[in-house]
Design a protein around this motif. Structure first.
Motif, PDB file in Angstrom:
ATOM      1  N   UNK A   1      12.349 -26.053 -12.860  1.00 28.21           N
ATOM      2  CA  UNK A   1      12.400 -24.648 -13.264  1.00 28.21           C
ATOM      3  C   UNK A   1      13.179 -23.821 -12.250  1.00 28.21           C
ATOM      4  N   UNK A   2      12.895 -24.027 -10.970  1.00 28.50           N
ATOM      5  CA  UNK A   2      13.572 -23.266  -9.917  1.00 28.50           C
ATOM      6  C   UNK A   2      15.065 -23.587  -9.914  1.00 28.50           C
ATOM      7  N   UNK A   3      15.426 -24.863 -10.061  1.00 32.59           N
ATOM      8  CA  UNK A   3      16.841 -25.235 -10.095  1.00 32.59           C
ATOM      9  C   UNK A   3      17.555 -24.569 -11.268  1.00 32.59           C
TER      10      UNK A   3
ATOM     11  N   UNK B   1      14.940 -16.700  -7.497  1.00 30.46           N
ATOM     12  CA  UNK B   1      14.920 -18.160  -7.595  1.00 30.46           C
ATOM     13  C   UNK B   1      15.952 -18.799  -6.677  1.00 30.46           C
ATOM     14  N   UNK B   2      17.079 -18.123  -6.487  1.00 34.67           N
ATOM     15  CA  UNK B   2      18.102 -18.628  -5.562  1.00 34.67           C
ATOM     16  C   UNK B   2      17.526 -18.662  -4.150  1.00 34.67           C
ATOM     17  N   UNK B   3      16.865 -17.591  -3.761  1.00 33.06           N
ATOM     18  CA  UNK B   3      16.269 -17.539  -2.419  1.00 33.06           C
ATOM     19  C   UNK B   3      15.163 -18.574  -2.281  1.00 33.06           C
TER      20      UNK B   3
ATOM     21  N   UNK C   1       5.381 -20.708  -9.718  1.00 29.67           N
ATOM     22  CA  UNK C   1       6.642 -20.248  -9.146  1.00 29.67           C
ATOM     23  C   UNK C   1       6.402 -18.957  -8.370  1.00 29.67           C
ATOM     24  N   UNK C   2       6.787 -18.951  -7.112  1.00 27.53           N
ATOM     25  CA  UNK C   2       6.593 -17.766  -6.274  1.00 27.53           C
ATOM     26  C   UNK C   2       7.559 -16.651  -6.634  1.00 27.53           C
ATOM     27  N   UNK C   3       8.626 -16.980  -7.375  1.00 27.99           N
ATOM     28  CA  UNK C   3       9.618 -15.970  -7.734  1.00 27.99           C
ATOM     29  C   UNK C   3       9.231 -15.213  -9.002  1.00 27.99           C
TER      30      UNK C   3
END
Length: 126
Positions: free
Chosen positions: A27-29, A51-53, A11-13
């Motif tokens: 996970x991102x969702x 994560x929203x971005x 995950x980049x966030x």
């Protein structure tokens, strides 16, 4: 892509790693739902948690080259090394044998194969 371990995608966030892109997307969702301000105008202003971005600008996970360069940079900046310990038992004396090696990012080669170190005699299978 599924690689059979825990670190196929990350995950980049937040930096969490997952075995495949499907788990990463879930996970991102989930994380984006927790961070979403619920304001329709926030999307226009490009606001929200990381994560929203990431969800709004979703693209496939990092390529091998991107991951490799990030790993090399992290190893250099944090002075990290890989320590390999090989331990075995001498068949003749039953003594324990141990070999230790330490590798820094400068010692590593990427996308390479080891040179052949064994040779089959004629008439024997490999």
């Amino acid at each position: 892509a599924f690689t059979g371990n825990r670190d196929g995608c990350w995950c980049q966030a937040c930096g969490s790693s997952y075995p495949g892109e499907e788990q990463l997307r879930k996970h991102v969702e989930f994380a984006a739902a927790q961070e979403d301000p619920g304001d329709a105008k926030a999307a226009d202003r490009n606001e929200g948690g990381p994560h929203v971005l990431l969800q709004r600008n979703w693209k496939a996970g990092p390529t091998a080259e991107t991951f490799r360069s990030l790993l090399e940079d992290r190893m250099r900046t944090h002075h990290l090394e890989v320590v390999c310990i090989l331990e075995g038992c001498d068949a003749v004396t039953s003594n324990s044998v141990q070999a230790r090696h330490s590798y820094t990012v400068d010692d590593m080669s990427w996308d390479c194969d080891f040179a052949p170190c064994t040779k089959a005699e004629a008439g024997h299978r490999r």
